[in-house]
Design a protein around this motif. Structure first.
Motif, PDB file in Angstrom:
ATOM      1  N   LEU A 256       7.365  49.699  22.223  1.00 15.62           N
ATOM      2  CA  LEU A 256       7.674  50.311  20.933  1.00 15.62           C
ATOM      3  C   LEU A 256       8.553  51.535  21.156  1.00 15.62           C
ATOM      4  O   LEU A 256       8.321  52.314  22.085  1.00 15.62           O
ATOM      5  N   THR A 257       9.563  51.713  20.302  1.00 18.56           N
ATOM      6  CA  THR A 257      10.459  52.867  20.403  1.00 18.56           C
ATOM      7  C   THR A 257      10.616  53.494  19.027  1.00 18.56           C
ATOM      8  O   THR A 257      10.978  52.798  18.060  1.00 18.56           O
ATOM      9  N   GLN A 258      10.343  54.786  18.940  1.00 15.16           N
ATOM     10  CA  GLN A 258      10.467  55.489  17.674  1.00 15.16           C
ATOM     11  C   GLN A 258      11.937  55.666  17.300  1.00 15.16           C
ATOM     12  O   GLN A 258      12.828  55.651  18.144  1.00 15.16           O
ATOM     13  N   HIS A 259      12.165  55.860  15.995  1.00 13.81           N
ATOM     14  CA  HIS A 259      13.528  55.927  15.469  1.00 13.81           C
ATOM     15  C   HIS A 259      14.353  57.018  16.152  1.00 13.81           C
ATOM     16  O   HIS A 259      15.502  56.773  16.582  1.00 13.81           O
ATOM     17  N   ALA A 260      13.797  58.216  16.273  1.00 23.21           N
ATOM     18  CA  ALA A 260      14.552  59.329  16.860  1.00 23.21           C
ATOM     19  C   ALA A 260      14.919  59.048  18.311  1.00 23.21           C
ATOM     20  O   ALA A 260      16.034  59.370  18.758  1.00 23.21           O
ATOM     21  N   THR A 261      14.009  58.434  19.049  1.00 22.60           N
ATOM     22  CA  THR A 261      14.283  58.093  20.448  1.00 22.60           C
ATOM     23  C   THR A 261      15.401  57.066  20.541  1.00 22.60           C
ATOM     24  O   THR A 261      16.282  57.157  21.399  1.00 22.60           O
TER      25      THR A 261
END
Length: 745
Positions: A256-261
């Motif tokens: 999983l990767t957050q939007h900001a990252t």
């Protein structure tokens, strides 16, 4: 001062006349130089290592035409013989133009056609000014040019055309195409294996398919220069999103990767562009169906997201008994009285009473369709499993035990008295209908903290006819090597029943290993006593500088005088201080010297090949088997000792195997030296004495690694190295706490 010059590079176009591949990649081949330069007709010997021709890549065969570039070196066996060309590159050339004549004369497909040198000469003289017409005749199956010009009889011309049709020119042309586009041989081999004949078609459709196999800079350069892809092409934008998420999956094991990252990563790959382009790239990837998610939840590669959803739904279905079973079978009812009888019988057999937590774990496992038993080292998880298995037998139900590694499966088999499988073998046997999965069996997955997402997904897909699940493990140990984090999230679940075993039941008070392990598990820095120079039970620390670690570890191993029961466990598998490779070589050299001094002769040694940097093996060396091999009764991680070594090969006695096993050159890729092994390889095993080198390594050394290595020891553990790095690792964050996943239950 004279400055040494680099070896002069030579380039030769040769037609291969003989070839011998090396077992682990690379080849030795001979050929004749072709072309119009002064080397035409001269013979040449070529040595190509696995760096030039990786294992499973296409190796030149007689008749192939290759352009080889490298430098000449003396023959290592006899300097009076001609020098050999050591290849730096080896490119396959398509049999076109005048090269087709060499191809026809030397390729194995055209042997036995009864076309002698005189006939080949007539063919070459006739078509020499227009070789394309020869290729056209062969492609069209037209024998008239051969008959009209009295080159061949109808029968011979027919045979020649049939042989031309059989030869695998497509692969040669594909390799040549990829090399012309600038792809290195290793990548070209992967592409051919993955995509086959459609390789060229896929690349021309979208070269950014390569991001799953190659670094972004290389793919982007190839796509833009060779295939004309524009900066704002949707294929490029989607490729950047896939590269970003794939790098997180492979490097950090995040699903999983957050939007900001993701925005930060896209800026790295696409450059300093407006945020709108990054947002557009994400939207395009979602529309294409290769990425799932949104700004609030984060983003996942579609494959990883699918696996996590499938695993969650399957475990929930098993727990809620919402799975269609293959058949209904009557069993003994599991009542409180029945479980009490199982506990009493198990206590009598094992010779001790279960504590309250252990009894609760037994009841939970026998009465729930999915459950978890977790706890630290020495808390009695194995004793609980033995009781659960006894309950399954008495109730007439079937069960299967499994673990990720072969060594862990072997330990479980020995400790429970019932066979355990590696996950790979369980899947193989069940998929080939050699395991009966009907009758609602209990599936026990031990050392479950090692279980990655793809493995548990494959297991659950095998259990389509109904089953029960019991996960057993210690979430404080190392997380999975591959991506995902399943067991740790199941332990945190409010849905799946869980019993945590806390009270330590293993290890003598004299060793203190379990007490120190508990402190490390809780992030407390334990008080370790200095090493007293003997093989006395306990946990100690020898402080030293990094450049002193390897020699100190080697001397300590020898001074403990318990080589059979002593294991060095390292955090890294490299040639740096404290690394497995470096320690193994130092140990081997030290024992060679000690043997020579004691016996006045060298240990028997097997050195596989002078061209490769393969390991050598001497009598008495510790080795590890690296494959799961049911025919030899060997598992990945099985340890052994070399009993004899000579120029003909080596003979090894493996632990737990009655017969000796002989290895020759072709088998050596299944072995490695094992005086030192990595913590991951040691997981699931135990040794009487353990030596643990400690060096500062922010990416590798954390509390979980220290804890896992420490709990491999049964009687004595000695840490050697950087004490400050040890303290920082124990007090710091655990690596798996930083792993971001979408899985929850």
């Amino acid at each position: 001062m004279i400055t040494p010059t680099a070896p002069r590079q030579h380039r030769r176009t040769i037609v291969i006349t003989n070839s011998k591949p090396f077992p682990f990649g690379g080849a030795f081949f001979t050929g004749t130089c072709v072309g119009e330069d002064r080397y035409k007709g001269k013979s040449v010997q070529v040595v190509a290592t696995y760096h030039v021709l990786p294992k499973e890549s296409r190796v030149p065969i007689p008749g192939d035409i290759c352009e080889v570039e490298g430098w000449y070196q003396p023959n290592p066996y006899d300097r009076s013989l001609p020098q050999q060309l050591h290849a730096h590159t080896c490119k396959f050339l398509k049999p076109e133009g005048r090269l087709v004549f060499y191809f026809l004369r030397h390729n194995e497909a055209f042997k036995g056609l009864y076309i002698g040198a005189a006939k080949w000469n007539r063919i070459e003289n006739h078509f020499g000014s227009n070789p394309e017409s020869l290729i056209s005749s062969l492609e069209d199956g037209d024998i008239r040019p051969f008959l009209d010009n009295n080159l061949l009889s109808a029968q011979l011309a027919g045979r020649l055309i049939e042989a031309w049709r059989r030869v695998d020119r497509d692969e040669i042309e594909l390799v040549s195409y990829l090399q012309e586009k600038g792809f290195e041989t290793r990548l070209a081999t992967k592409l051919i294996k993955l995509w086959g004949p459609q390789c060229k078609e896929y690349l021309e459709e979208n070269p950014y398919y390569l991001v799953a196999l190659q670094k972004w800079d290389t793919v982007d350069d190839v796509a833009r220069k060779l295939y004309g892809i524009a900066k704002d092409d949707p294929r490029r934008l989607i490729g950047a999103v896939l590269t970003s998420l794939n790098s997180r999956l492979l490097e950090g094991k995040h699903t999983l990767t957050q939007h900001a990252t993701l925005i930060v990563l896209l800026e790295r790959y696409l450059g300093n562009n407006p945020d709108a382009q990054f947002e557009s790239a994400i939207e395009l990837a979602i529309e294409k169906g290769v990425v799932v998610g949104d700004k609030d939840r984060g983003y996942q590669l579609d494959g990883a997201g699918l696996m996590e959803r499938r695993v969650r739904e399957r475990i929930e279905a098993i727990y809620g008994d919402n799975v269609q079973r293959q058949q209904q079978i009557s069993f003994i009812e599991i009542t409180g009285d029945f479980i009490d009888k199982v506990i009493v019988a198990s206590e009598h057999e094992q010779g001790f009473d279960f504590n309250k937590e252990q009894k609760q774990a037994i009841r939970m496992a026998l009465t729930n369709r999915a459950s978890v038993i977790c706890g630290g080292a020495g808390c009695g998880k194995t004793a609980v499993i033995r009781a659960v298995l006894e309950g399954e037998r008495l109730s007439g139900k079937s069960f299967y035990q499994m673990a990720v590694s072969g060594r862990a499966a072997k330990r479980i088999t020995e400790s429970t008295g019932s066979e355990a499988y590696t996950i790979a073998r369980f899947q193989y046997l069940s998929s080939n209908d050699r395991l009966y999965l009907g009758g609602d069996p209990l599936i026990i997955i031990d050392e479950a903290s090692m279980l990655d997402l793809s493995s548990i997904d494959r297991i659950l897909r095998q259990l389509q006819g109904g089953a029960r699940l019991l996960f057993v493990g210690d979430e404080a140990q190392l997380p999975p090597v591959s991506f995902g984090l399943v067991f740790h999230k199941i332990v945190e679940s409010d849905l799946i029943p869980r019993t945590r075993l806390i009270k330590v039941e293993r290890s003598s008070d004299e060793s203190g290993i379990a007490d120190i392990a508990r402190e490390v598990r809780e992030g407390k820095i334990p008080q370790l006593k200095p090493f007293n120079g003997t093989a006395a039970p306990g946990v100690s620390f020898i402080r030293c500088k990094d450049d002193e670690i390897d020699s100190l570890v080697a001397r300590l191993y020898a001074n403990l005088r318990d080589e059979e029961n002593t294991q060095i466990i390292s955090i890294r598998n490299d040639e740096k201080p404290g690394g497995v490779i470096k320690i193994n070589r130092m140990m081997q050299d030290m024992l060679d010297e000690r043997f020579t001094k004691a016996h006045g002769e060298y240990r028997g040694t097997y050195t596989p090949n002078r061209y490769e940097f393969w390991e050598r093996y001497s009598g008495g060396d510790k080795v590890m088997y690296l494959k799961n091999d049911p025919e030899l009764d060997l598992n990945n991680g099985t340890l052994g000792v070399v009993e004899a070594a000579s120029e003909g090969g080596i003979v090894i006695k493996f632990e737990g195997v009655s017969s000796r096993v002989e290895f020759v050159l072709e088998d050596l890729n299944r072995l490695t030296l094992a005086y030192a092994i990595t913590t991951h390889k040691a997981q699931g095993s135990q040794f009487r004495r353990v030596i643990i080198p400690i060096v500062r390594s922010p990416k590798l050394l954390d509390r979980a690694l220290v804890y896992t290595a420490l709990t491999r020891g049964m009687e004595q553990v000695v840490f050697v190295g950087n004490y400050d790095a040890f303290c920082d690792a124990v007090a710091g964050h655990v690596g798996c706490d930083k792993r971001e996943v979408g899985f929850h239950i």
